[in-house]
Every structure is written in C-alpha cells, then in structure tokens.
Design an enzyme around this catalytic site. Structure first.
Site, PDB file in Angstrom:
ATOM      1  N   ILE A  60     -10.590  -7.994   2.399  1.00  0.00           N
ATOM      2  CA  ILE A  60     -11.845  -7.468   1.857  1.00  0.00           C
ATOM      3  C   ILE A  60     -11.619  -7.101   0.388  1.00  0.00           C
ATOM      4  O   ILE A  60     -10.779  -6.256   0.080  1.00  0.00           O
ATOM      5  CB  ILE A  60     -12.310  -6.219   2.631  1.00  0.00           C
ATOM      6  N   GLY A 108      -6.775  -5.687   3.472  1.00  0.00           N
ATOM      7  CA  GLY A 108      -6.409  -7.098   3.538  1.00  0.00           C
ATOM      8  C   GLY A 108      -7.306  -8.040   2.754  1.00  0.00           C
ATOM      9  O   GLY A 108      -7.257  -8.099   1.536  1.00  0.00           O
ATOM     10  N   LYS A 130       0.824  -1.228   0.000  1.00  0.00           N
ATOM     11  CA  LYS A 130       0.000   0.000   0.000  1.00  0.00           C
ATOM     12  C   LYS A 130       0.852   1.269   0.000  1.00  0.00           C
ATOM     13  O   LYS A 130       0.511   2.250  -0.667  1.00  0.00           O
ATOM     14  CB  LYS A 130      -0.939   0.014   1.205  1.00  0.00           C
ATOM     15  N   LYS A 148      -4.068   4.082   2.445  1.00  0.00           N
ATOM     16  CA  LYS A 148      -5.205   3.314   1.931  1.00  0.00           C
ATOM     17  C   LYS A 148      -6.302   4.226   1.388  1.00  0.00           C
ATOM     18  O   LYS A 148      -6.943   3.912   0.380  1.00  0.00           O
ATOM     19  CB  LYS A 148      -5.749   2.409   3.040  1.00  0.00           C
TER      20      LYS A 148
END
Length: 425
Positions: free
Chosen positions: A138, A136, A107, A207
C-alpha cells in the site's frame, strides 16, 4: 544521452529476489516513464547462500563483502533488504556516508533509528526512502507526504499487521481458538516460529511510529505508546463482540487532540459498518480522517514478496527521476514538530470490559459500581459458567483516568480478563 543507473542490493531473500524480478519485468516501462535505465548489478549475500543460478539468470554479480558495493563508484543506489536492526543500521549508514541513495523496507530500523539515518542522508545530500516499511504494497507514506500536504489529519487508524488479522479472521469466521489460529498462520508462513513481535503488537507499533511521523511530524517511541497484542485473546470475546455488532481487529491508531497525539496498538471492537471491519485475512488497511478530504481508506496486501518488492522499486524509480532532473537528495519526510503527548484526561474513547466474578455478582451491581466512578454502561451481557459469572460491559465515552477507575472496579470485585477500545462507524 540515455541515463544508466546502477543499483546494488543487500540481501536476496524473499523480498530481495522479488525486487530483482519486479525491476526486470518493468524495466522498459520504467525507462519510458523516467528516461533512465535502471539495473541491479551487484548483490550482497551470506557466504552460505547459493544464489549462483539466480544471479546468472538476472545478470548479477554476487559478493559477500559490503565494501564491494559501497566502494563501487558506479553504484548510485543501494537497496537494503537484509532485515533486523543490526547490522542493517551500520550498512545503511555506511552507504549514505559514501554518497549513495538508500531504499529499505526495514520498519524496525526506521522506527528506532530513522531520525539519525535521515540526518546522515541530509549531511551527504542523498535520499533515504522506505515506502515498503509500512503496509507492504500500500503506497501510504508517499500518499501522506503528497496528497495530504494541504490537509490536516486528525486521526489515522489501521490494520497494519497481516499475521494478527489472519488469526482474528480465522477465529471469527471458523470459531478457531487463538492457539489453533496461530499454528495455522505459522504453517502458511504468515507468522514466524517466534511470533512475539506480531501477536504482542510490536510490529504494528513500529509502523504506527512511522505513520505518526508522516501524519503529524512527531517522533514517538515505543515508551510513549500503549501497546497490547492479541496474545491469549478468548474466542468468547470474539463472539461477544459479534453479538454487540462489532468485529475484533488489532488496531494501530494515532489520534491528534489539539496539538497533542496519542498513539496506541491494541485489539479493538470495530463496528461492522466501519470500512476496517471488512478487511480480512492477511490484508492491511489504513483509515484516515482529515479536515479537508474527510474520510479515506487505503487497502491492499500488507506483506509478501511482490507487493513489498514493488514498493521498493517504486522508491528506486522516484530517486531515478530526481537524479535525472538534477534534484539533490530530497528526504522522504521533511515534516517535523515537537512531540506533545495527549494528557490522560483528554484521551477519550468508549471501552469494552470483560471480567470474571463470583456467581452471586450481577451485571446490575457492576453497573452501579461503575456509575459511582462516573462511568456509564451503554450495553452489557452476563453468562454463568462453572460457578463463575462472566460480565461484559460497553462504557460511555470516557477518558483514560475514568477507564482506569473502571478497571479498578473489575479488579476489586473479580478479575479483569480483557479491556478493548470501541470504534464506531
């Protein structure tokens, strides 16, 4: 004829080893679904690492030289799981320039250098995928590109850092102090020995940069964002939020106003009836508002070996399907629009302000002073301790300029201890 796809992996740490295990466990299912047999055949490791037994168990060839992987013409996909920005950036760029598709969970790298790496991928007609870089396990990024293609996202908010959510849950449910919660998170492996990126909101900010690219096509940087972590958060604020009917969460948000965006990461008071309030410990959740679908939430483990590794292998299978279908190098996200940041006067929110004052100051006086700068108070509390008074207020819906004026009132007449946004259901 059955298609064989050979993969090289950079790094056999927690996630890298997990990726090898996931692929081995699901290889037959993936073959049935894609028509391709995918095998990780070669792994880059540090000279000091002892991965011989693991390599024997899973049929891997080990190397300490990047060129052994990127110069191998039989390898079509490279998985990068070494972490950090450098040398991962150089490794990924080199693989792309050699015409290899790349999958990463990095990321920090994607948030800072994703645009330039995508350009290298386009130039060489290969794909760069990075589903595991956000939340992660999802599958939020591919959901945004596929399921929201015909929709307009108006805001995306989320708990996207498991370390801080674990700490806040401990503080709320067990009355643990910030320092105690951090120490326990470190013991359990949820927090690094240097937790700066987590507790200061940097990890969540990276993120949100990626989510903003997918939601609105706009490339923001850390300098464009408001970033505040949970460092030093008082248990007093956690308990007071409870009394007001809220729970404190570290919230990343990307909000669209007309054709502009405001992106931030900060502790926020989340209404107990909001779905994000139910997310506890190391779990993540992303809540989306859009004009078509309306409200939706995606929930799951935000980190960990198998959840992250599963997302990595899912990216590999998508590339395998594309190769099998003869599709040349599609990119993960082709949506691009010019960046336009929301001006302060149009960025609206409700705020929680907490401050310390001389014991003679009253909440009524602070309320009057706030009203003089056009900030209404919708709820308040005060408590006297050791000849000082702690005053907390919830404001009406105000813009950033009004918020700054309200902060100035606290600073002029006392000490501002904490400012947080408020999220209603």
């Amino acid at each position: 004829m059955e298609k064989q796809l050979r993969v090289g992996i950079l790094g056999l740490g927690v996630v890298g080893s997990g990726a090898v295990k996931v692929l081995a466990a699901q290889q037959e299912k993936i073959k049935e679904q894609t028509g391709v047999t995918i095998s990780i055949v070669k792994a880059l490791v540090r000279p000091t690492e002892d991965k011989k037994q693991f390599a024997e168990d899973y049929g891997l060839e080990l190397t300490t030289e990047l060129t052994d992987i990127i110069e191998d013409s039989s390898i079509e996909i490279v998985i990068e799981l070494i972490g950090k920005v450098d040398p991962a950036r150089q490794f990924i760029a080199a693989a792309l320039e050699k015409g290899k598709h790349v999958v990463t969970a990095n990321k920090d790298l994607i948030a800072q250098h994703g645009v330039e790496l995508v350009e290298i991928a386009k130039k060489n007609q290969v794909s760069l995928f990075y589903e595991a870089s956000v939340a992660g396990g999802i599958p939020i990024l591919r959901t945004l590109t596929a399921n929201y293609l015909a929709d307009e996202i108006t805001n995306i908010r989320g708990i996207v850092n498991g370390t801080t959510n674990y700490m806040l849950t401990k503080m709320l449910e067990e009355g643990t102090s910030y320092d105690e919660a951090l120490s326990e998170a470190q013991k359990l492996g949820f927090a690094e020995s240097d937790p700066t990126n987590d507790v200061d909101g940097i990890d969540a900010a990276y993120k949100m940069i990626i989510l903003t690219q997918f939601a609105y096509g706009m490339d923001v940087s850390l300098a464009d964002m408001e970033i505040q972590g949970i460092r030093g958060l008082s248990i007093k604020d956690v308990l007071q939020a409870q009394k007001f009917g809220y729970e404190i969460k570290l919230i990343g948000e990307s909000v669209k106003t007309e054709d502009t965006v405001h992106v931030s990461v900060a502790p926020a008071l989340v209404s107990k009836s909001h779905p994000l309030a139910s997310i506890k410990y190391e779990y993540n959740g992303v809540f989306i508002n859009s004009t078509g679908i309306g409200q939706s939430m995606f929930y799951g483990p935000g980190a960990g070996s198998l959840p992250t590794a599963t997302s990595v292998i899912s990216d590999v299978t998508v590339i395998a399907e594309n190769i099998h279908a003869g599709i040349t190098g599609p990119q993960f996200n082709e949506y691009r629009k010019p960046l336009q940041l929301t001006p302060p006067e149009k960025d609206m929110a409700t705020y929680y302000l907490a401050g310390s004052f001389e014991s003679t100051v009253t909440v009524e006086e602070i309320t009057e002073l706030l009203a003089a700068v056009e900030v209404d108070v919708i709820d308040s509390a005060e408590e006297t301790q050791e000849n000082r008074k702690r005053i907390v207020v919830l404001t009406s819906n105000i813009n950033r300029l009004q918020m700054e004026a309200a902060e100035a009132v606290f600073v002029k007449h006392g000490t501002l201890e904490r400012r947080m946004k408020v999220m209603e259901a």
